[in-house]
Enzyme design. Structure first.
Site, PDB file in Angstrom:
ATOM      1  N   CYS A   1      -2.992   0.962   5.021  1.00  0.00           N
ATOM      2  CA  CYS A   1      -2.446  -0.113   4.003  1.00  0.00           C
ATOM      3  C   CYS A   1      -1.300   0.425   3.550  1.00  0.00           C
ATOM      4  O   CYS A   1      -0.167  -0.460   3.457  1.00  0.00           O
ATOM      5  CB  CYS A   1      -3.273  -0.765   3.328  1.00  0.00           C
ATOM      6  SG  CYS A   1      -3.716   0.288   1.826  1.00  0.00           S
TER       7      CYS A   1
ATOM      8  N   HIS B   1      -8.693  -6.363  -1.787  1.00  0.00           N
ATOM      9  CA  HIS B   1      -7.358  -6.427  -1.243  1.00  0.00           C
ATOM     10  C   HIS B   1      -7.342  -7.308  -0.272  1.00  0.00           C
ATOM     11  O   HIS B   1      -7.127  -6.963   0.857  1.00  0.00           O
ATOM     12  CB  HIS B   1      -6.822  -5.304  -1.047  1.00  0.00           C
ATOM     13  CG  HIS B   1      -5.325  -5.101  -1.134  1.00  0.00           C
ATOM     14  ND1 HIS B   1      -4.646  -6.207  -1.268  1.00  0.00           N
ATOM     15  CD2 HIS B   1      -4.397  -4.066  -0.713  1.00  0.00           C
ATOM     16  CE1 HIS B   1      -3.309  -5.810  -1.115  1.00  0.00           C
ATOM     17  NE2 HIS B   1      -3.176  -4.817  -0.911  1.00  0.00           N
TER      18      HIS B   1
ATOM     19  N   ARG C   1      -1.705  -9.596  -9.140  1.00  0.00           N
ATOM     20  CA  ARG C   1      -2.170  -8.214  -8.967  1.00  0.00           C
ATOM     21  C   ARG C   1      -2.611  -7.826 -10.231  1.00  0.00           C
ATOM     22  O   ARG C   1      -1.814  -7.524 -11.167  1.00  0.00           O
ATOM     23  CB  ARG C   1      -0.989  -7.294  -8.424  1.00  0.00           C
ATOM     24  CG  ARG C   1      -1.668  -5.749  -8.306  1.00  0.00           C
ATOM     25  CD  ARG C   1      -0.722  -5.023  -7.503  1.00  0.00           C
ATOM     26  NE  ARG C   1      -0.701  -5.014  -6.042  1.00  0.00           N
ATOM     27  CZ  ARG C   1      -0.492  -4.480  -5.168  1.00  0.00           C
ATOM     28  NH1 ARG C   1       0.188  -3.179  -5.404  1.00  0.00           N
ATOM     29  NH2 ARG C   1      -0.782  -4.289  -4.094  1.00  0.00           N
TER      30      ARG C   1
ATOM     31  N   GLN D   1      -4.142  -7.923   2.191  1.00  0.00           N
ATOM     32  CA  GLN D   1      -3.911  -6.665   3.197  1.00  0.00           C
ATOM     33  C   GLN D   1      -4.782  -6.755   4.320  1.00  0.00           C
ATOM     34  O   GLN D   1      -4.354  -6.316   5.550  1.00  0.00           O
ATOM     35  CB  GLN D   1      -4.330  -5.502   2.464  1.00  0.00           C
ATOM     36  CG  GLN D   1      -4.146  -4.216   3.317  1.00  0.00           C
ATOM     37  CD  GLN D   1      -2.688  -3.735   3.605  1.00  0.00           C
ATOM     38  OE1 GLN D   1      -1.837  -3.825   2.837  1.00  0.00           O
ATOM     39  NE2 GLN D   1      -2.361  -3.661   4.888  1.00  0.00           N
TER      40      GLN D   1
ATOM     41  N   ARG E   1       2.050  -8.126   6.601  1.00  0.00           N
ATOM     42  CA  ARG E   1       1.767  -8.611   5.108  1.00  0.00           C
ATOM     43  C   ARG E   1       2.549 -10.011   5.013  1.00  0.00           C
ATOM     44  O   ARG E   1       2.085 -11.030   4.634  1.00  0.00           O
ATOM     45  CB  ARG E   1       2.247  -7.394   4.128  1.00  0.00           C
ATOM     46  CG  ARG E   1       1.199  -6.449   4.027  1.00  0.00           C
ATOM     47  CD  ARG E   1      -0.169  -6.848   3.578  1.00  0.00           C
ATOM     48  NE  ARG E   1      -0.275  -7.508   2.360  1.00  0.00           N
ATOM     49  CZ  ARG E   1      -0.221  -6.985   1.078  1.00  0.00           C
ATOM     50  NH1 ARG E   1      -0.214  -5.440   1.092  1.00  0.00           N
ATOM     51  NH2 ARG E   1      -0.341  -7.389   0.075  1.00  0.00           N
TER      52      ARG E   1
ATOM     53  N   ASP F   1      -7.437   5.127   3.795  1.00  0.00           N
ATOM     54  CA  ASP F   1      -6.409   4.872   2.404  1.00  0.00           C
ATOM     55  C   ASP F   1      -6.369   5.940   1.575  1.00  0.00           C
ATOM     56  O   ASP F   1      -7.190   6.929   1.684  1.00  0.00           O
ATOM     57  CB  ASP F   1      -7.238   3.583   1.635  1.00  0.00           C
ATOM     58  CG  ASP F   1      -6.213   2.774   0.735  1.00  0.00           C
ATOM     59  OD1 ASP F   1      -5.074   3.455   0.726  1.00  0.00           O
ATOM     60  OD2 ASP F   1      -6.993   2.133  -0.208  1.00  0.00           O
TER      61      ASP F   1
HETATM   62  N1   CP Z   1      -0.594  -2.232   0.863  1.00  0.00           N
HETATM   63  C1   CP Z   1      -0.031  -2.519  -0.400  1.00  0.00           C
HETATM   64  O1   CP Z   1      -0.622  -3.369  -1.181  1.00  0.00           O
HETATM   65  O2   CP Z   1       1.114  -1.874  -0.856  1.00  0.00           O
HETATM   66  P1   CP Z   1       1.976  -2.051  -2.515  1.00  0.00           P
HETATM   67  O3   CP Z   1       1.008  -1.159  -3.245  1.00  0.00           O
HETATM   68  O4   CP Z   1       3.261  -1.417  -2.044  1.00  0.00           O
HETATM   69  O5   CP Z   1       2.057  -3.648  -2.555  1.00  0.00           O
HETATM   70  N1  NVA Z   2      -6.670   1.428  -2.838  1.00  0.00           N
HETATM   71  C1  NVA Z   2      -5.134   1.496  -3.102  1.00  0.00           C
HETATM   72  C2  NVA Z   2      -4.525   0.264  -2.449  1.00  0.00           C
HETATM   73  C3  NVA Z   2      -3.253   0.384  -2.632  1.00  0.00           C
HETATM   74  C4  NVA Z   2      -2.592  -0.740  -1.930  1.00  0.00           C
HETATM   75  C5  NVA Z   2      -5.144   1.331  -4.543  1.00  0.00           C
HETATM   76  O1  NVA Z   2      -5.869   0.362  -5.309  1.00  0.00           O
HETATM   77  O2  NVA Z   2      -4.323   1.791  -5.394  1.00  0.00           O
END
Ligand code: CP
Ligand code: NVA
Length: 308
Positions: free
Chosen positions: A266, A134, A107, A137, A294, A225
């Site tokens: 998500c 992502h 990540r 997700q 997930r 989101d």
């Molecule tokens: N939806 C998602 O990726 O959540 P986290 O940021 O908690 O991993």
């Molecule tokens: N769009 C959000 C998703 C988190 C899972 C971010 O990137 O913070």
């Protein structure tokens, strides 16, 4: 060896294989305690590195639990605590980690970092979120929709709010799984044009409209989101709130969708900002199924990457 970097870079047959395998594996665990091992242990003897340069709850826990259920082991690494956060190159990090572990989940911020990691690693790399997309997700979300309502093909999904990284992966999925997507939000937060073009090039109808109620009409699912993502500057917060206030998913918007439309998010959510608590906790909401899935979707992704 397969990397899982993005939905538009993965063949539709492979995506479908993973969704179907996730579903079978989920069914096989029905009623088991979370820590119980799966009947088959395809990751026995495998070591997986989970690297986080941003915070996470779901991604971190679901990958960790999933690998363990399949008999593998994990190590969770924070980018800041690695030499990576102190000047070591991504390429060298990839080469070194490939000597110790069988798979890397990353990540990170820039999409280029993920691609550089994949280019120089000799083990599979999975995208656990970048500023741009992502994919894990949305694999979980396709699984979730299909468990509730059947095939996603030909459906109308509506995205309300910021055309962010999660929205991009929805557009990639629209193209690969064959559904339509209507985006509604302010022009300054429009979705990634390349992702829109990708979905359209695959025959999906992508509509962009500023009118949230018109957008939601006839929807099979309404998705949103957070208004401010982890990569957005804190200074954007107030302006975003002003721009996006009219795009909250609430009872009025849900009422425009089909009577059996689902509400999806998500998570993490900011309650009563991008979505009302009434909708998040209402009968059309499947947000916690998305979180659970997930786990199952990523188990199938891990197996596909490792060919096991
Ligand atoms: N939806 C998602 O990726 O959540 P986290 O940021 O908690 O991993
Ligand atoms: N769009 C959000 C998703 C988190 C899972 C971010 O990137 O913070």
């Amino acid at each position: 060896m397969n990397h899982f970097l993005d939905i538009h870079q993965t063949a539709p047959t492979n995506l479908r294989f993973m969704i179907d395998q996730a579903r079978r594996m989920k069914d096989a665990r029905d009623g088991k305690p979370k820590g119980a091992p799966d009947e088959t242990q395809p990751l026995a003897g495998r070591m997986v590195a989970l690297i986080f340069e941003k915070p996470s709850t779901r991604t971190r826990v679901s990958f960790d639990v999933g690998v363990r259920q399949m008999g593998g082991q994990t190590m969770i690494l924070s980018g800041k605590e690695m030499q990576l956060g102190h000047g070591e190159s991504i390429a060298d990090t990839a080469r070194v980690l490939s000597r110790y572990v069988d798979l890397i989940m990353l990540r990170t911020f820039e999409e280029a970092t993920l691609h550089e990691m994949a280019e120089h690693a000799t083990v599979p790399v999975i995208n656990g979120l970048t500023d741009t997309s992502h994919p894990c997700q949305i694999m979980a979300d396709v699984l979730t929709y299909e468990q509730h309502r059947g095939s996603v093909a030909g459906r109308k999904f509506v995205w309300s709010g910021d055309g962010n990284n999660v929205c991009t992966s929805w557009l990639h999925a629209a193209g690969q799984f064959g559904f339509d997507l209507t985006f509604t939000g302010p022009e300054t937060l429009d979705p990634n044009p390349k992702a829109v073009e990708f979905a359209r090039s695959k025959g999906s109808k992508v509509t962009i409209t500023r009118d949230p109620l018109a957008a939601a009409r006839g929807a099979d699912a309404i998705v949103t989101d957070t208004w401010v993502s982890m990569h957005d500057p804190e200074s954007a917060r107030e302006r975003r709130h002003n721009q996006l206030r009219g795009y909250q998913v609430n009872g009025a918007m849900m009422a425009q969708g089909k009577p059996d439309a689902l509400f999806m998010h998500c998570l993490p959510a900011h309650r009563n900002e991008e979505a009302s608590s009434e909708v998040m906790d209402g009968p059309q909401s499947v947000i916690f199924d998305e979180s659970e899935n997930r786990l199952h979707a990523q188990k199938a992704i891990l197996r596909w990457c490792l060919g096991v």
